[in-house]
Each structure stands twice: as C-alpha cells, then as structure tokens.
Design an enzyme around this catalytic site. Sequence first.
Site, short mmCIF file in Angstrom:
data_model
loop_
_atom_site.label_atom_id
_atom_site.label_comp_id
_atom_site.label_asym_id
_atom_site.label_seq_id
_atom_site.Cartn_x
_atom_site.Cartn_y
_atom_site.Cartn_z
N ASP A 68 -5.50 -9.95 -7.55
CA ASP A 68 -5.92 -9.17 -8.71
C ASP A 68 -4.78 -8.49 -9.45
O ASP A 68 -4.58 -8.69 -10.65
CB ASP A 68 -6.97 -8.13 -8.29
N GLU A 93 -12.28 0.90 -9.82
CA GLU A 93 -12.02 -0.07 -10.89
C GLU A 93 -12.96 0.05 -12.09
O GLU A 93 -12.52 -0.08 -13.24
CB GLU A 93 -12.08 -1.50 -10.31
N ARG A 105 0.89 3.90 -3.25
CA ARG A 105 0.27 5.19 -2.95
C ARG A 105 1.31 6.29 -2.73
O ARG A 105 1.21 7.37 -3.31
CB ARG A 105 -0.63 5.08 -1.72
N GLU A 154 0.82 -1.21 0.00
CA GLU A 154 0.00 0.00 0.00
C GLU A 154 0.86 1.26 0.00
O GLU A 154 0.53 2.24 -0.68
CB GLU A 154 -0.93 0.00 1.21
#
Length: 655
Positions: A419, A555, A290, A286
């Site tokens: 994913d 998404e 980010r 993360e």
Amino acid sequence: MYPPAPPAPRRDFISVTLSLDQRDDGSKTRRRRSCWRAWKQLSRLQRNAILSALAFLLCCGLLSYLSAADPWTAPNGRPAEEQKGRPAHPPVLPAPRKADADPGQGPRLPPQKPQRHVRRGPPNLQIRAPHRDAGDRRQEDGRRDEAADEARQGEGPPGTVVSWRGAVIEPEPRTQAPSRKAEAPARPSLQAPRIQNQRASPNERQQAVVDAFRHAWAGYRAFAWGHDELKPVSKSFSEWFGLGLTLVDSLDTMWILGLKKEFGEARRWVSEKLQFQKDVDVNLFESTIRILGGLLSAYHLTGDALFLQKAEDFGNRLMPAFRTPSKIPYSDVNIGTGVAHPPWWTSDSTVAEVTSIQLEFRELSRLTGVKKFQEAAEEVTRHVHSLSGKKDGLVPMFINTHSGLFTHGGVFTLGARADSYYECLLKQWIQGRRQDARLRDDYLEAVEGIRRHLLRRSEPSKLTFVGELAHGRFSAKMDHLVCFLPGTLALGAHYGLPADHMDLARALMETCYQMNKQMATGLSPEIAHFNLHAQKDQKDVQVKPADRHNLLRPETVESLFYLYRLTGDRTYQDWGWEILQSFNAYTRVPSGGYSSISNVQDPHNPQPRDKMESFFLGETLKYLFLLFSDDMELLSLDSYVFNTEAHPLPIWAPA
C-alpha cells in the site's frame, strides 16, 4: 733552527657535571629549577614587564570569551533568546518568517559570511497571529515564557532499558550519540509555512476529539506508562520494541491538540527514559514511521533539540539494516548490537516497508547534514524504479534482500505489504518540491495501472472499489488499508496532477464511507469483499468471519481529512463525526483507553480484543481533529507532508 710550532687545533668540548644528589634525566623537577634560576637572573624591571603583559592578555581573553559565549548559553545547548521565544500554547505551528531568517538560530545577528559547519534548526516557531498589536504580542510572549519553563521542568539525565533476537551482518560502526560537528545540509532550508496558531478554543467536534484523546491517554498513563501499547480491558500493557511506542507516536498529536500538561509529562519521559542502547530487535519500517517520524515531527512543531538528538541517535542505529548485498534493507535490526536480519521465515522484505521510509531518512539527513541516511534510502527508491516485474506501474508485494529482485510475482494489491509504496512515491515528490520527475512518473503510471487492472464497480449501488489481481485472476477483495488512496489521489490533484484523479478520489471516498456505514457498528472491517453481480437483498459490502475485526485504523478518516481540506465539502466532516461516535460507542473502555474489536457486525457484542494500537493516538485522532478544524491553514498541505504514520514533516523550500 726549527720553525715555530703551529697553533694548537681548536677543540669543542662538552662539560658534564656529575652530582650525587640528583639525576640528569630531564625531569620536570630539574626543568622547574632551571626556569626558576633564569627568572631570578632577570632584573626587577624585566620581571614586572612580563607579569604586566601576561595579566593584560589574560583579561583580554576572558572578556572575549564572555562576549562570544553569552548569547549562546542556555539549557539544552540552545540560544537563550530562542529558549525564551519557544512557543508555549499548543498547537504551536510555524508562522511566516522572512526569507533571510535562519531557522532555529535564535537571536538575529548582523550579516556574516556563511559558515560551512552549521546544524540547521527547526522552523522559527511563533505563536502570534499576523494581525496583533505590540501590546498583545508582549503579553503573549510572557505567557510563552511561563509555559516553556513548565515544559522544561523535570528534564534530567537519560535512563536505560530489553531483547528479542539476532542474526546475520556486521555491526554498523557508528551507533553513538548524534554528532555535534555535522556538516551543513546539502538540501534547502525550510519553506516559510503559511500556518497560524489556533488561538480560538476547539469547536464542539474538535473538543470531542480532545476528550477522546484524554480518555485514551488516561488509560495508557495509568496502566501502560512507558510501555509500547495499552491493553485497556485487562488494564495492562504489551511490549513490541520496549521503546514507549504509544508515547512517542503521540507526541505531535498532543502538541497539535493543545494538551500541554500531557505533552510535558511525555517529553520528560523521552528525556529521562528513552534510551536506544538496548539489545532489542525492531522492525525497520514500523520503527521508522512511528519513532523516527514521531521524533522528527515533534522537533519541527516544538523546536526542542532533544527530539532531534534522539532522532539522530535512533537513525544511526537503524542503518545496519541497509548493509545487504542488494542494498535492499533487512526487515529487522537490533538497535543495541547493530545486527540486522530478515524475518525468520523468509529472506524477503515487503515492498511497502522498504519504500516507505524515505521521507524520514531524507529529512534526517537534511537536518543533520549527515548524508548517509538519505543516500541509503534513495538507493532503494532508485533500485525499485529500475526493476522489471511490474505491471503497468503496479509492484509485487515482496523483494529479496540478497538478489534485489521482486519475488512472488503476479500478485498485485494496494492492501497490506504494498500500500504505502504508492503513497510515498507521491509524497517524496512533494517533499522534494516536485523536482524528481521519476517519482511523479512512477506514481502516475501506477494510478493508470490501478485503473486498468484493479478498479471495479459493485452491485447494487455501483460503488467504485480497488480489488486485487493474482496471476491474472481478479478478486473483489479490498483491505481497509486501501482507504488511504482517496486522500493520496486528492493530494496529487492538488499539486497539479490530472484533475480526474480528484473524481476518482471522491468515488473511492464514498466506498470507504460505505464500508463503515453498512456495518451494524458503523466501523469498517479489516477486509471487505464486494458484490460484482446483483443479488436480491444483498448489500454491496460483504464480510467474512475472519475479516470482521476493526483495529482502530486511521485510513478512512485520513482520506476524509484530505478530501475536506482540498474541497471544502462539509459532508466529509459529517462522515468523520459518525465514525468518531461509533468509536466512542463500541470501542471505548470505561476505565481508560479504546480497544480494537473482533466483530463490527454485532453491536451487542463487538468482542473487544484488548489492544489499543499506537496509531489510534498517533493517526486516527489526529486526523479527526484536523478534519474538524475551521482553520484550513492548520498544518497546511502547502507546507507539510504527512508520513504514512501521520507525522507532519516540512516540504523543502528553495535553496
């Protein structure tokens, strides 16, 4: 008679003079007296000659220093001419430049022999359009100078800042500030992007996105400034890493949307307050996508060296995570102490997390010339490539950091924990100019595995969806996260992969739109289940009570952006407009900010969850703005690749 006496032998002796008033200890005082006597013994002519020579050498040295240093003296250690030429009116994106231009190196100098130790700069960012006369360009340059000065005001010394937990490995030796002696990057320089500055005012739909961003930002600025996330309902904030997560994640969005004032305030905070020497644990994945991705993207779009310096510092502090027996990184690392560890509940990392940080670490190495970032990240990619336990290219969700083997085998999904593995296979291949065939082949094999094992059609509308496989049993469950896939498939087809990937992308895009459309609020649930058998009065999409929340995820609009950009079909813009209106109707908090909601099926009481995720500003609104753009070359997909947090990074150019 005696012979004459032999001559006396020659003797060398040392004369020692003892004195009561000073010591013969080689002190500076004695040496100064000896030098002064020697100077006084010289004739006046000799002394004048020496003084003249010294004065001449001093003058020559001073003139040489001034002539060499003058072009490079500017704030932030950047060339003066480059500071003056910094783009001012966002969204300011790289314009075409000649192949022999060295990006980010300021004024053009006469040809020289290449130097071995050079830090590569960002693209030579220009904001003039290609067909302007000289007068227009001079006026534009003046406006850029004024805006650049405004953006630099308030830059001051960095500040400090918090903690969470620790465990298991030795600190990484190098966690200091970025090196100034980075070797020349081994990777090629930037491709000259075919980007024009968007000089026209935003169209009506883009202006609605700008208004939404300003409203969200107003809440963050009023109630959560400098903190990680806004809690808009309670008008407070929450901390995850204590690193201004929303602010850093939004930097490039503000630049692209043209929000100069907001960007200037955020840049000032980064300069003065964003410090990484903190006893705090961060999640490797993360924080990479980010924070590291956000800083690198801001650097490329603005040319401001501050963001690269912060990115290198932060990248160094993440490196201890890779110090595991298998080289598969731990999930968490303390950026202050250099101690990394797995989650408290397992020794595994998720496959998606360890395989979705490569774009950022590779780019950091390319910019700084420090190879360790790229080497560590690519070692993970090579290792996962060679592992057994896949199913026709599909990977399990977990991997052990000690053994380096997949765990919890037999479960295959394109949702959470797996994913972005598939997304980043393709994007690494594109970032590296499609040179690494292993990345392409792994991606193509995975797409065929999806077709063979996970693809089904629902009833009654025959919607194509991607389910999950658990130990041979198929589940008609599809996370909203899977809606990244239509855009990824379309991007691959754009780069020459099988054309039927675009057909599948269109079919899945329809499904993701229906996941929003069939909800009473027009917003998708976090997880949907699809009907496989026709039932009277039943829709294709069913939602369980625990899955009906919406977290403001990007998404669907991400894939709408790719499909519109690569097909030109305005239907995708219309679908995105419907979703933006739904966000405004059901998630907008009047006092500022947007809130995730708990029930997408109840328009009368959507139940705000009092949290605005950083990706709403960093991804969702950015993709909507790009989706509505009339300029197909704004952040061209032939020049940039977006990381999994929507931060654009340049596609590498030929050497």
